[in-house]
Design an enzyme around this catalytic site. Structure first.
Site: not given
Lengths: 228, 228, 228, 228
Positions: A145, A97
């Protein structure tokens, strides 16, 4: 891959928000489970490490860890062992992430560990070329993202549709099977619907759900949007 | 500090050993609790993050996390939030274990966070001068562990008594209140007794307990040794 | 320590500013040398690694590296070897700058390496307690720089005089010999003079010098201020 | 790509070996230059950062940095700026060497910076899938080096020929243009010849050259082997 989970899929990242820590993590997971069952939509919850066991005990929908370390059992104080999150009830994990980035070789090692333990691996990436690189490592899911949009409420699918399309194209050139998600700024059902139209199989969301006054309603809006 | 916990103290670090993961973590913690009650000795258990809740639910002795990150609630996917481990039942945490080393400023920040949350902070250090530096940051506990002896079965208190003595001396020059532990290679009750004679207030142990065929017996041997 | 360099001292950190890269690094170092000689004030320049050799060749004032890694000669591709910067002409090094932070044990190891190679070590710290911890490791210099003021033009010595005073106090409690500098936001001669009045022996500066239209003049202003 | 450099290519990584630091770096580079001219073979030298300028001044063969950081000019004390190594005379850089591993997104950013500055980028990778991931980021060169063979004298091309072949295959599936090298344990001309036969366009070598009693002779042996 397709046998592991149903798409489209919504992954809800609880981050370290106080609105999704401890008992509140369990409550949010129950909202997600309720919506998942009512709408027949695949929803995954990704609580903090210390909350995985309680959440997995409380709900039947899939629970992901937010991270695993590329380690095997042994002398690794403070690290996150795949076996440990699995025994706690997780069936998959986020990897890399943007808030917990890994070295390239550690992403590769973490994906292998997940595969060995039959855990679903979801590798996050910040741009199209990094998404393609991640896809070359054969994870189950790649989630694109752009960090500059995370938490802004400006949805990647609305603000950068051509970047999402380009990501799908580059990823598919190196990997025809991987599930592709996008995230960052997803705030409305419409953002979810657009993401799917652009060629993704789902979304990775966080603040829009976790920080909502009515978590259940926004989850339902997102779930309904996957069916348009 | 003295009101927070009783010394001498034995902290058992479960690391990511398979012998202390999941259900086995709970079993080991119960052994530790039994010995603690039988012998009236302070024993702390430090399981993996995903096991904190189950262990804290199962036993009444203090549970430590193996690590916290220097963060507050927010967007910190995959990090370890002090609030989270506290809500899971931990009353303290290791910081800067040699297998999970932190930047100096992050050690400082983690100690402050622990203090704010009323969590006991135990900072690990690899040599006398680093122990003194750690002590200057005012944690509750400093644990001196020369990495080259960790897991060897050669006890720091037997192999390097003058280094332990020097560590105690350097630490006391900058901090008169901090509890001082030593670790690495502690394998027998005698190693524990010697550690205390050298001026420490306890030990940080791992493999000798976790990997023992009879965890209960070796724990009892260690506990008895604190009373010599 | 006192034989190694004269105080008060001004260290000019070139960072990776384009105004102080390559040939411009040499030019800035020559300005610093000119001021140092004219005013009889100790000025150190800290250019980028690739510029150390050219700068050290061009000037006689002390040249510092901006960083060293805690390594000895061997297989450490891409790392910064103490021997290498010394052979290039450096006589000292910054360690743990807020933009290049190190693990606690690596700060300790880097200080030892510097000492072994007779290089002056200047450890940077972000607050009073971290400054004290750094001082416990016995470097030659500790430089206190609150990161929130770096590059702002708001001088730490003007904005947080009591924090500087407290830093000096805490550092002196653990180390009576270390040279203490402060930095962050130092923009005018007055800021330098105040820093010295608060008990420091000099300043660590960067943007105010490097980005000045007239680097020579501002250097001279700073040098004169050390004599008030 | 082909206009940037001629293949086959031999890259000599000086690491932080004392046999290739400072003046010795210049001497080794001169040996490499001599062999390159005598044999008409492309040889690149990769000295330590502080030695780039002196080496680039002394020889006409290409000089690489061992590392760059993913940064632009600004406040990045202690980091390696692409502009800086370029101004010092480097024409390319290693990225992500197994001894200086980077996060995936930083590898991507470093490649882009190199491209912007017209620097040749050589990304190192530890196994076939990581090599493919690196290739997806479109560097100029991918160098496959299994870490367990580095420095052993057991050549990857001899010990793991099928792994080299597989790496070439996986890399070519995602990138048809990238130059592919292999390294680790390359000790004899024969190892170089085999590496080329397996489909690579050159080798990345270190200890076999740097630590040789007669650096010139072993370089010549390697260069000749590229012509078989």
């Amino acid at each position: 891959m397709k046998t592991k989970f149903q798409t489209p899929i919504i992954i809800v990242n609880f981050k370290t928000y106080s609105e999704a820590t401890g008992q509140k993590a369990v409550e949010l997971a129950k909202h997600a489970e309720k919506v998942s069952k009512e709408k027949g939509v695949s929803i995954v919850v990704a609580p903090q490490l210390a909350d995985i066991a309680a959440v997995a005990e409380a709900v039947e929908i899939p629970v992901f860890s937010q991270h695993i370390d590329p380690i095997k059992p042994g002398s690794h104080t403070g690290h996150v062992l795949a076996d440990s999150i699995k025994e706690a009830g997780a069936v998959g994990t986020l990897i890399n992430h943007s808030e917990k980035q890994l070295k390239l070789v550690d992403i590769d090692a973490a994906i292998r560990l997940a595969r060995d333990k039959n855990l679903i691996s979801c590798v996050c990436a910040n741009n199209p070329s990094v998404s393609a690189a991640a896809a070359a490592l054969k994870p189950d899911i790649v989630s694109f993202e752009p960090p500059e949009l995370i938490g802004t409420g400006v949805a990647v699918s609305k603000a950068q549709p051509e970047v999402v399309t380009n990501t799908v194209k580059l990823v598919r050139e190196v990997n025809t099977e991987v599930t592709i998600l996008c995230g960052a700024g997803i705030s409305h059902g419409e953002d979810v619907a657009v993401a799917l139209k652009l060629g993704t199989q789902g979304v990775l969301v966080a603040s829009a759900i976790v920080k909502a006054k009515d978590q259940y309603s926004i989850l339902r809006e997102f779930a309904e949007a996957t069916k348009r």
